[in-house]
Motif scaffolding. Structure first.
Motif, mmCIF file in Angstrom:
data_model
loop_
_atom_site.group_PDB
_atom_site.id
_atom_site.type_symbol
_atom_site.label_atom_id
_atom_site.label_comp_id
_atom_site.label_asym_id
_atom_site.label_seq_id
_atom_site.Cartn_x
_atom_site.Cartn_y
_atom_site.Cartn_z
ATOM 1 N N LEU A 24 68.321 -74.029 54.180
ATOM 2 C CA LEU A 24 67.652 -75.314 54.417
ATOM 3 C C LEU A 24 68.544 -76.210 55.278
ATOM 4 C CD1 LEU A 24 66.458 -75.912 50.735
ATOM 5 C CD2 LEU A 24 65.046 -75.138 52.632
ATOM 6 N N THR A 70 66.557 -76.808 58.638
ATOM 7 C CA THR A 70 65.617 -77.920 58.440
ATOM 8 C C THR A 70 66.368 -79.238 58.579
ATOM 9 O OG1 THR A 70 65.957 -78.235 56.057
ATOM 10 C CG2 THR A 70 64.373 -76.533 56.706
ATOM 11 N N GLN A 127 65.818 -81.665 56.370
ATOM 12 C CA GLN A 127 65.533 -82.309 55.088
ATOM 13 C C GLN A 127 66.729 -83.154 54.631
ATOM 14 O OE1 GLN A 127 64.424 -79.330 52.219
ATOM 15 N NE2 GLN A 127 62.673 -78.641 53.406
ATOM 16 N N LYS A 145 66.581 -81.243 49.784
ATOM 17 C CA LYS A 145 67.153 -79.885 49.695
ATOM 18 C C LYS A 145 67.513 -79.544 48.254
ATOM 19 C CE LYS A 145 70.094 -80.707 53.146
ATOM 20 N NZ LYS A 145 71.160 -80.599 54.124
ATOM 21 N N ARG A 196 64.348 -78.768 46.364
ATOM 22 C CA ARG A 196 63.824 -77.441 46.715
ATOM 23 C C ARG A 196 64.678 -76.337 46.049
ATOM 24 N NH1 ARG A 196 59.613 -74.301 47.598
ATOM 25 N NH2 ARG A 196 60.219 -72.429 48.709
ATOM 26 N N ALA A 239 63.740 -69.793 49.534
ATOM 27 C CA ALA A 239 63.967 -71.227 49.775
ATOM 28 C C ALA A 239 63.219 -71.735 51.003
ATOM 29 C CB ALA A 239 65.457 -71.503 49.915
ATOM 30 N N MET A 240 63.108 -70.905 52.025
ATOM 31 C CA MET A 240 62.481 -71.332 53.291
ATOM 32 C C MET A 240 60.990 -70.997 53.347
ATOM 33 S SD MET A 240 64.612 -72.698 55.639
ATOM 34 C CE MET A 240 64.192 -72.145 57.277
#
Lengths: 248, 246
Positions: A103, A107, A109, A114, A117, A153-154
């Motif tokens: 992440l 990303t 985020q 994060k 998530r 996670a993704m």
């Protein structure tokens, strides 16, 4: 969906994969099975791009992965999660940092997003209280579950699992199998599992490819594998005295 | 042929290493970790080596001066020149090739064996750049600081040994230190240090990254990293000396 079209791979004089074609279907647990040395790991490494194929193509939803450059592959790889045999967790990071890592890399985020998530993914694999531990401080089965959490996670479209229950006791192996199966159906992922564990084959095999000496010898599902007449697959499935007695 | 193949593979790897980091915040984080691991963690041992190295240079110089025609400041002058031109940049870099080189090769080699590098690749991370680039940058920036500290401590060690053993006076030693001081010598030493820092981290990173096999090969890769980075330092020491001092 991942389509493998007539792929071949050799190392020097040794032909490891011979004209293999198969279709890994979305929302299903697709298994690659076969004896040790049959080419399962090489096929999986070709699928994820760790090995280049000599001939043929690999299509991820009609995108020819084998013909892509390193940078083009990066986009497809962001849709891939992989569970390695030993977990391949980063030793220098805690469990939570391992899950957060993809992440952070891909990303924008916030830290809180994060963490949320990561917590969700760890909860999904029943490891919500282990975020602060390092990989060296957790068991083999827990490492595999953390690796699954990192892999999902993704929100991957494709999940690859290389011998997910090797080195685990039967009960923990069953937990890992069920987790992979549930996640596959829950998130409609195209999951490819490389295994020679017959329990896994019978428990979670929605779509099975049997490799024998680098060739695709049989395809089917967990229901049909026990009824096939293929001598190679019977030799593999009923390799022990116990399974032969059960068959009789 | 093997050496040529290795050099080719090294250059190909370096092309992958010197690419723009995927995320600058991640690179910064890695850089600070490597700065701690490769630079700050070496400070203690570099300090100890430097003080004793300077002391030995001063004592040997003093013992080998018999002629009354040689001025008293020679010990300070020789210590300074030896330390700045050769001992601090080259000996400390050779020492770091052992300490840092083996660490880099075994760390990356272990990541290779345990498939952590494969995991990075499959995620879409340029693993060579992620793992090796911050190490190179950290060493190239921090090794010159280590070497400057080493220069001061070696000269201090030389002064302390000279004065404490009664082989010379403090005044003459300091006079020798100040005599014909050239800033270019420091520039030459730091240029060498920067090149050596690059060689240590890149050669060791190469041996760790390209290793194949299991735990035994990690040890071999680590040994190869130390041997090849030490050889590279010695060869480039000659080349740079010829270029910069001729």
């Amino acid at each position: 969906m991942i389509e493998v079209q007539h792929i071949s791979k050799a190392f020097g004089d040794k032909q490891v994969l011979k004209d293999v074609s198969f279709c890994f279907e979305p929302g299903k647990t697709n298994l690659i099975i076969g004896q040790s040395g049959s080419g399962k790991t090489v096929l999986m490494k070709c699928l994820v791009g760790l090995f280049e194929v000599d001939r043929g193509g690999i299509l991820f939803h009609d995108r020819d992965f084998s013909a892509m450059s390193f940078n083009q592959r990066k986009e497809v790889r962001k849709e891939i999660g992989m569970l390695f045999q030993g977990g391949a967790l980063f030793d220098s990071m805690t469990v939570e940092e391992n899950v957060i890592f993809p992440l952070t890399m891909f990303t924008n985020q916030s830290r809180e997003e994060k963490k949320d998530r990561a917590q969700f993914c760890l909860q999904r694999v029943n490891l919500q209280d282990t975020g602060h531990l390092y990989p060296a401080e957790i068991s083999g089965g827990m490492k595999k579950r953390v690796a699954i959490a990192r892999a999902i996670a993704m929100n991957p479209k494709y999940l690859f699992c290389d011998e997910p229950n090797s080195g685990l006791d039967p009960k923990t192996a069953n937990v890992i199998d069920n987790l992979i199966h549930e996640i596959t159906h829950e998130f409609n992922i195209t999951t490819v599992v490389n295994t020679h564990d017959m329990n896994s084959v019978l428990e979670i095999g929605d779509n099975i490819a049997f490799l024998y000496q680098g060739e695709l010898k049989w395809t089917g599902d967990s229901g049909s594998i026990l009824r096939t007449d293929s001598p190679e697959i019977n030799d593999f499935v009923f390799s022990t005295e116990l399974t032969r007695r059960l068959k009789r | 042929m093997g050496l040529l193949r290795d050099i080719g593979a090294y250059l190909i790897l370096m092309r992958r290493v010197f690419t723009r980091p995927e995320k600058s915040s991640v690179f910064r984080h890695q850089f600070f970790i490597e700065g701690q691991n490769l630079g700050i963690d070496s400070l203690g041992i570099v300090a100890i080596i430097s003080v004793f190295m300077g002391a030995v240079v001063a004592i040997q110089t003093a013992f080998n001066i018999d002629s009354p025609l040689i001025p008293d400041w020679t010990v300070g002058f020789t210590t300074r020149q030896s330390v700045i031109l050769e001992f601090s940049p080259t000996i400390i870099s050779l020492f770091l090739a052992g300490k840092v080189g083996s660490r880099v090769a075994s760390e990356i080699g272990t990541m290779r064996v345990t498939e952590q590098i494969d995991a990075l690749e499959i995620m879409g991370v340029n693993s060579a750049a992620y793992l090796i680039f911050p190490k190179i940058v950290a060493a190239v920036l921090l090794n010159p600081i280590l070497v400057i500290i080493s220069m001061f401590l070696s000269i201090f060690g030389g002064w302390a040994a000279t004065v404490m053993t009664g082989l010379g006076s403090s005044v003459h030693f300091i006079e020798g230190l100040q005599l014909e001081f050239s800033l270019y010598d420091v520039f030459y030493a730091l240029t060498k240090t920067i090149v050596f820092a690059f060689l240590i981290t890149s050669v060791s990173g190469f041996h760790g990254y390209t290793m194949k096999g299991g735990a035994l090969e990690v040890g071999r890769a680590s040994t190869r990293a130390v041997v090849f980075s030490s050889i590279a330092i010695i060869v480039f020491n000659l080349i740079l000396t010829q270029i910069l001092l001729s």
